[in-house]
Structures are given as C-alpha cells and as structure tokens.
Design a protein around this motif. Structure first.
Motif, short mmCIF file in Angstrom:
data_model
loop_
_atom_site.label_atom_id
_atom_site.label_comp_id
_atom_site.label_asym_id
_atom_site.label_seq_id
_atom_site.Cartn_x
_atom_site.Cartn_y
_atom_site.Cartn_z
N ASN A 65 66.66 34.10 28.55
CA ASN A 65 67.02 33.09 29.59
C ASN A 65 66.17 31.75 29.41
N TRP B 296 66.29 27.88 27.85
CA TRP B 296 67.10 27.00 26.74
C TRP B 296 66.64 25.62 26.73
N GLY C 157 72.73 23.33 33.09
CA GLY C 157 72.37 24.51 33.46
C GLY C 157 73.51 24.89 34.72
N ILE D 24 75.73 26.70 31.62
CA ILE D 24 74.98 27.69 31.59
C ILE D 24 75.06 28.97 32.72
N ARG E 220 69.37 27.99 22.99
CA ARG E 220 68.65 29.28 23.42
C ARG E 220 67.32 29.17 22.71
N VAL F 204 66.21 25.96 32.14
CA VAL F 204 66.90 25.21 31.05
C VAL F 204 65.99 23.79 31.34
N THR G 100 66.41 31.43 35.08
CA THR G 100 66.95 30.72 33.96
C THR G 100 66.34 29.53 33.69
N VAL H 19 72.12 21.74 23.00
CA VAL H 19 71.46 22.79 23.83
C VAL H 19 71.37 23.92 23.18
#
Length: 293
Positions: free
Chosen positions: A81, A83, A96, A100, A77, A52, A50, A75
């Motif tokens: 996966n 951000w 994160g 998230i 997307r 971030v 992921t 924040v």
C-alpha cells in the motif's frame, strides 16, 4: 463555515466512524517520519490507506508539477500500500488519483504530517504539503494538509534535530483521525465542500487541552528563506550564497501565525486564493485600456 466551526470546537473524543478510503501523500518523501506516523495512525483507526508520495524530499516546491508531455515518470511500489513517485507532491497526487486509485477513488486526500509548520499566505503557497491538498481539491476531492511545527532552538539538538517535532507526530496522527470522525459525523455524504481543503498546523509539543482554532492565513511571513553572503567568496562575477531560515512576523490577533504561537492548533479552510481585495490606485483606469486601432 458553521460546520467547520463545529469541527474545531468539538471534543477530540469523537465517536465511531466508518472506515474511509484515504490517499496519503506529502512533500518530505515517502519514508519521512511524519507521513509514516500518519499512515500508522490512520490504519490503526481502521481506514484503508494508500500512500503515494515523492521518492525524495520535495519541500518548498509548491504546486509544481511535471509538464513534460510524452515523458515517463518512475512510480514504484515500495511496500504494501505504499508507492514512490519520482516527482513533486502534485505529481504524486495525480499518480494516486488518476492511476493507482483510479478504480477505487478515495474519500479524502491527506497530505502530511509535514516536518515544519506551513503558516501564513507565503508558506501556504510555497508549501508542497499544502499544494498537494489543493491539487486534490482542484480535482474534486476533499483534502487536508497537516503540518507539525519546528522549534528552531532545537536545530542543533543531539542526537537528533527537532525532537519535539518528532514526538508530536504521534499526537498529530491521533488528532487527524479525530478530525476525520468529526467531519464524517457532520457530513457523511461529503467530508468537505467541493474545491476546499483544510490547512492544519500543530505546534511542536502541542498539548491537546490547548485546543484548536479556526484562523485565516496571516499576511505576515512566519518563516522566510533569506539569501545572504556566507563564508565562501561572492563578488561581481558571482559565487555561492547561503540560505537561512529566518523566523519573521508574528502575525496579527486571530490569524494562524498568532494563534499557533499561542500554542493552538490552527485550522484554515483554503481554496488556492488569498481571498483579499486590496485597492490599487490607478487600476480602474488601467483596466479601461484599449489598444489604438
């Protein structure tokens, strides 16, 4: 330290490992080539990643974070996966970890690959890449910061600056996946000791046969931001100053700056401290100060 020596001296041909849940961040921004290359390498190795990361370039922000209590931070997307965070690298790590991935905590936080080396004490403390990893370590997560060096003779290269750095992001990603496999084999329960992060620096154009070395942070300033008077006027009333990147000290035998210049990947365990005791004349007496009643 024995386990870390095993890591850096082990062959890069690591065996199969279990898929990890990874939080990936940086300070160059979520679209930067280094983090995108790392994302591809880690997902190709079977890990759940992921991303971030900051919305825009946050290089040199160190451990800065938003402390405006009650404010809101955008924040978003930006892809599957992935951000973006309208803030610093440390802000991104907190977004994160605390939101998230709150219900699915990562096994490790990785910061990078950064565009440029983060060697020596000064750079490590100024670097957003390194401090994102430290932020994760402070919050109880294993973390790795990885940076790919710049060759300053490629500053004006055409059609793209620093082509050797761009070309090394791929090998750096493969090195990163191999390091994760070695860490898993050495310690399946926890990849790194609590509160500790690794600062990894890969020279531009690195050849794997050159290997890795465990190294302390240099006391020399490998690359420094030097302010000076440029072509525009500057007088007693002010004006504009020019910032230059100055390649400075070359380190001492065995430290990260010295070994990096010899072509080695350097690996430095860090916990946020300089880890040095320097005697200061008169300090003992000063510590005995008591205000008059």
């Amino acid at each position: 330290m024995t386990r870390l020596l095993f890591l850096v001296l082990a062959t890069l041909a690591a065996g199969p490992a279990l898929a990890l849940n990874i939080l990936l961040t940086n300070d160059d921004g979520w679209q930067a080539p280094g983090i995108q290359s790392a994302y591809k390498a880690l997902t190709a190795a079977g890990h759940k990643v992921t991303l971030v990361a900051p919305l825009s370039d946050q290089s040199g922000r160190g451990g800065a974070m938003n402390t405006d209590v009650g404010s809101y931070v955008a924040v978003n997307r930006v892809a599957d996966n992935m951000w973006s965070v309208a803030g610093t690298p440390s802000d991104s790590v907190r977004a994160g970890l605390q939101v998230i991935l709150r219900d699915n905590p990562p096994d490790i936080v990785i910061s990078g690959s950064n565009f440029g080396q983060n060697l020596a004490r000064a750079a490590a403390h100024q670097s957003g890449t390194v401090n994102a990893a430290l932020q994760a370590a402070f919050l109880g997560y294993p973390a790795i910061a990885i940076s790919v060096g710049l060759r300053f003779d490629e500053f004006d290269a055409k059609p793209q600056r620093f082509p050797s750095t761009i070309a090394t992001f791929g090998p750096a990603g493969k090195l990163l996946t191999a390091m994760l496999e070695q860490l898993q084999q050495a310690s399946p329960e926890r990849l790194l000791p609590a509160g500790l992060a690794l600062n990894v620096n890969v020279p531009a154009g690195w050849q794997p046969e050159r290997g890795l070395r465990l190294a302390p942070l240099s006391t020399a300033s490998h690359v420094d931001m030097h302010w000076r008077v440029g072509e525009r006027p500057f007088d007693e009333d002010g004006g504009e100053l020019l910032i230059d990147a100055v390649v400075g000290g070359h380190g001492h035998a065995g430290d990260d700056a010295h070994l990096f210049e010899q072509g080695y990947v350097t690996v430095t365990p860090i916990d946020g401290s300089a880890d040095t005791w320097v005697p200061v004349p008169g300090l003992a007496g000063a510590l005995e100060y008591r205000p008059d009643n």
